[in-house]
Design a protein around this motif. Sequence first.
Motif, PDB file in Angstrom:
ATOM      1  N   UNK A   1      44.444  35.317  42.030  1.00  0.00           N
ATOM      2  CA  UNK A   1      43.807  34.356  42.931  1.00  0.00           C
ATOM      3  C   UNK A   1      42.364  34.758  43.218  1.00  0.00           C
ATOM      4  N   UNK A   2      41.517  33.750  43.386  1.00  0.00           N
ATOM      5  CA  UNK A   2      40.143  34.008  43.787  1.00  0.00           C
ATOM      6  C   UNK A   2      40.081  34.086  45.308  1.00  0.00           C
ATOM      7  N   UNK A   3      39.525  35.159  45.799  1.00  0.00           N
ATOM      8  CA  UNK A   3      39.417  35.377  47.239  1.00  0.00           C
ATOM      9  C   UNK A   3      38.318  34.476  47.812  1.00  0.00           C
ATOM     10  N   UNK A   4      38.631  33.763  48.889  1.00  0.00           N
ATOM     11  CA  UNK A   4      37.624  32.916  49.532  1.00  0.00           C
ATOM     12  C   UNK A   4      36.582  33.812  50.194  1.00  0.00           C
ATOM     13  N   UNK A   5      35.312  33.532  49.927  1.00  0.00           N
ATOM     14  CA  UNK A   5      34.194  34.276  50.520  1.00  0.00           C
ATOM     15  C   UNK A   5      34.333  34.300  52.042  1.00  0.00           C
ATOM     16  N   UNK A   6      34.277  35.500  52.620  1.00  0.00           N
ATOM     17  CA  UNK A   6      34.456  35.633  54.064  1.00  0.00           C
ATOM     18  C   UNK A   6      33.456  34.833  54.870  1.00  0.00           C
ATOM     19  N   UNK A   7      32.229  34.720  54.365  1.00  0.00           N
ATOM     20  CA  UNK A   7      31.225  33.924  55.056  1.00  0.00           C
ATOM     21  C   UNK A   7      31.593  32.459  55.128  1.00  0.00           C
ATOM     22  N   UNK A   8      32.347  31.997  54.135  1.00  0.00           N
ATOM     23  CA  UNK A   8      32.815  30.612  54.148  1.00  0.00           C
ATOM     24  C   UNK A   8      33.763  30.400  55.330  1.00  0.00           C
ATOM     25  N   UNK A   9      34.623  31.374  55.579  1.00  0.00           N
ATOM     26  CA  UNK A   9      35.547  31.293  56.710  1.00  0.00           C
ATOM     27  C   UNK A   9      34.767  31.366  58.026  1.00  0.00           C
TER      28      UNK A   9
ATOM     29  N   UNK B   1      29.330  43.897  44.259  1.00  0.00           N
ATOM     30  CA  UNK B   1      29.752  43.264  43.011  1.00  0.00           C
ATOM     31  C   UNK B   1      31.133  43.765  42.591  1.00  0.00           C
ATOM     32  N   UNK B   2      31.407  45.037  42.865  1.00  0.00           N
ATOM     33  CA  UNK B   2      32.702  45.625  42.511  1.00  0.00           C
ATOM     34  C   UNK B   2      33.562  45.875  43.748  1.00  0.00           C
ATOM     35  N   UNK B   3      33.387  45.007  44.732  1.00  0.00           N
ATOM     36  CA  UNK B   3      34.120  45.172  45.979  1.00  0.00           C
ATOM     37  C   UNK B   3      35.567  44.740  45.846  1.00  0.00           C
ATOM     38  N   UNK B   4      36.410  45.403  46.611  1.00  0.00           N
ATOM     39  CA  UNK B   4      37.780  44.947  46.819  1.00  0.00           C
ATOM     40  C   UNK B   4      37.792  43.944  47.965  1.00  0.00           C
ATOM     41  N   UNK B   5      37.030  44.261  49.022  1.00  0.00           N
ATOM     42  CA  UNK B   5      36.949  43.369  50.179  1.00  0.00           C
ATOM     43  C   UNK B   5      35.773  43.773  51.049  1.00  0.00           C
ATOM     44  N   UNK B   6      35.169  42.781  51.697  1.00  0.00           N
ATOM     45  CA  UNK B   6      34.182  43.028  52.734  1.00  0.00           C
ATOM     46  C   UNK B   6      34.948  43.237  54.036  1.00  0.00           C
TER      47      UNK B   6
ATOM     48  N   UNK C   1      24.733  30.276  47.653  1.00  0.00           N
ATOM     49  CA  UNK C   1      24.087  31.475  48.199  1.00  0.00           C
ATOM     50  C   UNK C   1      24.064  32.632  47.203  1.00  0.00           C
ATOM     51  N   UNK C   2      24.339  32.313  45.935  1.00  0.00           N
ATOM     52  CA  UNK C   2      24.193  33.277  44.842  1.00  0.00           C
ATOM     53  C   UNK C   2      25.005  34.543  45.092  1.00  0.00           C
ATOM     54  N   UNK C   3      26.188  34.325  45.674  1.00  0.00           N
ATOM     55  CA  UNK C   3      27.118  35.430  45.918  1.00  0.00           C
ATOM     56  C   UNK C   3      27.945  35.628  44.646  1.00  0.00           C
ATOM     57  N   UNK C   4      27.672  36.693  43.927  1.00  0.00           N
ATOM     58  CA  UNK C   4      28.270  36.898  42.608  1.00  0.00           C
ATOM     59  C   UNK C   4      29.442  37.879  42.614  1.00  0.00           C
ATOM     60  N   UNK C   5      29.995  38.180  43.785  1.00  0.00           N
ATOM     61  CA  UNK C   5      31.129  39.116  43.851  1.00  0.00           C
ATOM     62  C   UNK C   5      32.266  38.626  42.965  1.00  0.00           C
ATOM     63  N   UNK C   6      32.797  39.496  42.125  1.00  0.00           N
ATOM     64  CA  UNK C   6      33.781  39.097  41.122  1.00  0.00           C
ATOM     65  C   UNK C   6      35.061  38.552  41.739  1.00  0.00           C
ATOM     66  N   UNK C   7      35.444  39.068  42.904  1.00  0.00           N
ATOM     67  CA  UNK C   7      36.696  38.615  43.525  1.00  0.00           C
ATOM     68  C   UNK C   7      36.639  37.143  43.922  1.00  0.00           C
ATOM     69  N   UNK C   8      35.412  36.583  44.039  1.00  0.00           N
ATOM     70  CA  UNK C   8      35.282  35.178  44.417  1.00  0.00           C
ATOM     71  C   UNK C   8      35.248  34.242  43.207  1.00  0.00           C
TER      72      UNK C   8
ATOM     73  N   UNK D   1      41.824  40.051  40.336  1.00  0.00           N
ATOM     74  CA  UNK D   1      42.816  40.479  41.324  1.00  0.00           C
ATOM     75  C   UNK D   1      44.195  40.453  40.679  1.00  0.00           C
ATOM     76  N   UNK D   2      45.076  41.389  41.033  1.00  0.00           N
ATOM     77  CA  UNK D   2      46.430  41.409  40.443  1.00  0.00           C
ATOM     78  C   UNK D   2      47.217  40.128  40.684  1.00  0.00           C
TER      79      UNK D   2
END
Length: 344
Positions: free
Chosen positions: A241-249, A81-86, A224-231, A237-238
């Motif tokens: 921009x909203x980071x695209x979920x890595x699983x989407x890629x 939830x408080x991730x910078x990146x997976x 998929x109920x991915x609630x990570x704030x960066x998405x 993020x400074x």
Amino acid sequence: MAKTNAGRFFENYHVGQVLKHAVPRTVSGGERALYHALYPARGALYSSDEFARSCGLPASPIDDLASFHVIFGKTVPDVSLNAVANLGYAEGRWYLPVYPGDTLRSESEVIGLKENSNGKTGVVYVRTRGLNQRDETVMDYVRWVMVRKGNPDAPAPETVLPDLARVVAPEDLILPEGLDFTGYDFDLAGEPHRWGDYGIGEKIDHVDGVTIEEAEHMLATRLWQNTAKVHFDATFRPDGQRLIYGGHVISMARALSFNGLANAQMIVALNGGAHANPCFAGDTVKAWSEVIDKAGTGAPGVGALRLRLVAVKAGAAPFALKGEDGKYLPEVLLDLDYWALCPL
């Protein structure tokens, strides 16, 4: 006592900690329809009950990556939830197909911790299991994620780095019960290429590209109920921009790989993976693959291909991955190493 969940920060984890994730989810045919709406997925085994039955399965399963996304999404409130990146994956195996009507839940164990030199973040390693309504393991995998510290002055934990296998050995691959490709219909599958047609070291340009839009990304993370704030939160993020979920890629690249790998039907292991660079709305994703290894299996008519799947931004040089410094080129979004089943 606070009723809301602010999520765990790096200092809240300890090695051996077991996290049981909410909320179980029953999947249905709607999961498949939405998955195919989000991605150009055309794998015959995941599109047709009749094709799946001709291959020895009782019906068409939910796409392997769709079940992965469901299991992964459950872990986000407790892990990232408080991730910078997976950052990466290892030792992933699919044990059982998931069918409409199955109920999935997840649990994770913290197996490693390492604070970063900036003292503001750290890397958390977890092993996650996805289970069905019969408490059978559907899949498990290791991932590591960079997480913010809530208190920068919190003492650094002892560094523990898990010893992870570089690849899932072919003899450890688990094949679905009854799988049989001896009567495989190549015309219906879409391509004539068999296991024997692929050579180790061969590289395949999958040709097509898809431009990522905010709408589809947001639908995927909510699905998929991915609630990570960066998405979700553009203020998190400074760069705004909203980071695209890595699983989407991952799913987009896998779907694009149909053109050239239409008969790489089932993913059975995830050897490793890295989200090399961030993806944002407006980026056009293209993909290429490399055949790393091949192996036989105990199932009739079934071989295994070890594949490297690389997602890149449009305009990237063909088959370019890393620079002379050994680092990923800035156009590279994903580097994924997996085993897939293919007819002999």
